[in-house]
Design a protein around this motif. Sequence first.
Motif, short mmCIF file in Angstrom:
data_model
loop_
_atom_site.label_atom_id
_atom_site.label_comp_id
_atom_site.label_asym_id
_atom_site.label_seq_id
_atom_site.Cartn_x
_atom_site.Cartn_y
_atom_site.Cartn_z
N ALA A 48 -14.95 30.73 -73.04
CA ALA A 48 -15.03 30.41 -74.47
C ALA A 48 -16.41 30.76 -75.02
CB ALA A 48 -14.71 28.94 -74.69
N THR A 49 -17.46 30.54 -74.22
CA THR A 49 -18.82 30.87 -74.66
C THR A 49 -18.98 32.38 -74.84
OG1 THR A 49 -19.68 28.94 -73.49
CG2 THR A 49 -21.24 30.67 -74.05
N ILE A 50 -18.41 33.17 -73.93
CA ILE A 50 -18.49 34.63 -74.07
C ILE A 50 -17.76 35.07 -75.33
CG2 ILE A 50 -17.72 36.80 -73.03
CD1 ILE A 50 -18.18 35.57 -70.29
N ALA A 51 -16.58 34.50 -75.60
CA ALA A 51 -15.84 34.86 -76.81
C ALA A 51 -16.61 34.47 -78.07
CB ALA A 51 -14.46 34.19 -76.79
N ARG A 80 -17.55 40.68 -83.64
CA ARG A 80 -16.41 41.30 -82.97
C ARG A 80 -15.25 40.30 -82.90
NH1 ARG A 80 -20.87 42.33 -79.52
NH2 ARG A 80 -21.67 44.47 -79.78
N ASP A 81 -14.04 40.83 -83.00
CA ASP A 81 -12.84 39.99 -83.00
C ASP A 81 -12.40 39.72 -81.57
OD1 ASP A 81 -10.61 38.57 -83.63
OD2 ASP A 81 -9.50 40.23 -84.55
N VAL A 82 -13.03 38.72 -80.95
CA VAL A 82 -12.71 38.34 -79.57
C VAL A 82 -12.28 36.88 -79.59
CG1 VAL A 82 -13.55 38.07 -77.21
CG2 VAL A 82 -14.36 39.98 -78.62
N ASN A 83 -11.10 36.59 -79.03
CA ASN A 83 -10.56 35.24 -79.05
C ASN A 83 -10.25 34.78 -77.63
OD1 ASN A 83 -10.02 34.93 -82.14
ND2 ASN A 83 -9.12 36.92 -81.59
N TYR A 84 -10.54 33.50 -77.39
CA TYR A 84 -10.23 32.92 -76.08
C TYR A 84 -8.95 32.11 -76.18
CZ TYR A 84 -10.23 29.58 -72.25
OH TYR A 84 -9.84 28.82 -71.18
N VAL A 85 -8.07 32.30 -75.17
CA VAL A 85 -6.81 31.57 -75.09
C VAL A 85 -6.71 30.97 -73.69
CG1 VAL A 85 -4.30 31.69 -75.23
CG2 VAL A 85 -5.72 33.16 -76.71
N GLY A 86 -6.60 29.64 -73.63
CA GLY A 86 -6.49 29.02 -72.32
C GLY A 86 -6.86 27.55 -72.37
N PRO A 87 -6.95 26.89 -71.23
CA PRO A 87 -7.28 25.47 -71.18
C PRO A 87 -8.70 25.20 -71.68
CG PRO A 87 -7.32 26.41 -68.98
CD PRO A 87 -6.76 27.46 -69.88
N CYS A 108 -5.49 31.64 -67.04
CA CYS A 108 -4.26 30.98 -66.60
C CYS A 108 -4.48 30.44 -65.20
CB CYS A 108 -3.09 31.96 -66.64
SG CYS A 108 -1.53 31.24 -66.06
N VAL A 109 -4.27 29.13 -65.02
CA VAL A 109 -4.43 28.48 -63.71
C VAL A 109 -3.05 28.09 -63.21
CG1 VAL A 109 -5.46 26.58 -62.45
CG2 VAL A 109 -6.72 27.63 -64.35
N THR A 110 -2.66 28.66 -62.06
CA THR A 110 -1.36 28.39 -61.45
C THR A 110 -1.56 28.05 -59.98
OG1 THR A 110 -0.31 29.96 -62.95
CG2 THR A 110 0.96 29.27 -61.02
#
Length: 441
Positions: free
Chosen positions: A304-307, A315-322, A357-359
């Motif tokens: 999230a910090t990098i995004a 820049r249009d960078v989005n974080y998706v995740g927990p 993604c954590v599985t």
Amino acid sequence: MKWINRHSFSLAGQIVAILLLALAIEFGSSTLLYERASQFAVREDEAHRLAEHLVVSRAILGDARPATRPTMARELSTDRFIVRWDGPHSVPAPVEPALSDLREQMILWEPALATSDLRLGLAAPGRRAIVTGGLLLPDGSWLHFRTRQPVDTLNPASTRVALALIPALLLMVLGGLLIRHTLAPLRQLVRAVDRFDGDANVVVAEAGPGEVRQVTRAFNDLQARIRTLLAERTQALAAVSHDLRTPLARLSLRADDVADAPTRSAIQHDIAEMTAMVTSLLAFLGGSDTPDAPVRVDVAVLLATIADAEQDAGRDVNYVGPSHAEMVISAVALRRAVNNLVDNAVRYGQRVDLSLCVTGNRATISVEDDGPGIPDAMLTKVVEPFVRLDDARARDSAGFGLGLAIVARAATFLGGALRLANRPNGGLCASFSFPIFATQD
């Protein structure tokens, strides 16, 4: 293996010694079994002689007068068999079930016994026993007999075959264990070669046959030479880094004094490109010496910090995740891999999605862009060092073509592998997964 001095035998010598030991044991066991078989044959001959003796005794006593039969029976006795006649009312016991096979065999040898109601019994049951019995004379009286010496009960052929197979099976197991023990140093060397990565000092103890000890010694010497070469390369890279960064820093300061704005901007752009190229080259060439040990990191916060940093740069960078995903991992290697993937994505696409993604016990990081993608035939080649796909990417792109090679190396260090795939709707998806050593909710 105490019976072999492993330092005085070659690998071939030890295997030959094991084979010789197996042959010696096989010879001894075969000899023993042959002797046992000979004993069985002797006992079989004794039973055959008993059958013949009974046929003769029955014929003689059957023709004699009852008054003379006791005396004649004593005369028919030998040092092997006792024969007697006790009168018309002396009836022997029924056939012993354990001797039914022997009775049938005796009848096959002497068919005349088939009409004599031959009965066999054991005076002292066991493996070696006194055989007793009787047979019916023509006048209805009984002839009694017994062996003077114990007679071995005959084993069937299947039992003897099984006894012969037991030593062979034991020899196979023993030979396999001895050969496995002999080759143990070689397997240890193979495991050491698999673990060797140029960093850790994997010293293998010199043991085993002479050839294996020579290979082990050569491997240990090779490790030392490789570590020396890597240390010298690291020192050279540090010197190059210092020598190149210093003049670039001076050029950047002097560019600020250029009055013409377009010229100043072009010079600063070239300096930034040169700095990025030097940084990527040093990161790739010095990548085998990973500076950080695995530590507990919140990977979700790191991504999230990098995004957020990319968004702050426009820049249009989005974080998706927990929101949180703590795990023990090399933070420097992970950050370097993600930054390179994001830089590559924003250079050729307008929108970038960074996801986690954590599985189970694995985590997967993916970077997707909406750029031109990569030709399918080049998806595996593009991760090689110094490969640039100018047909698919802009020709004025910066760098040496080391970005994805650095990511692939970092992903391998983390325990995973880089995967590249073109998206169905256009763009590239770059992802890598790695094992989770520790997590915390």
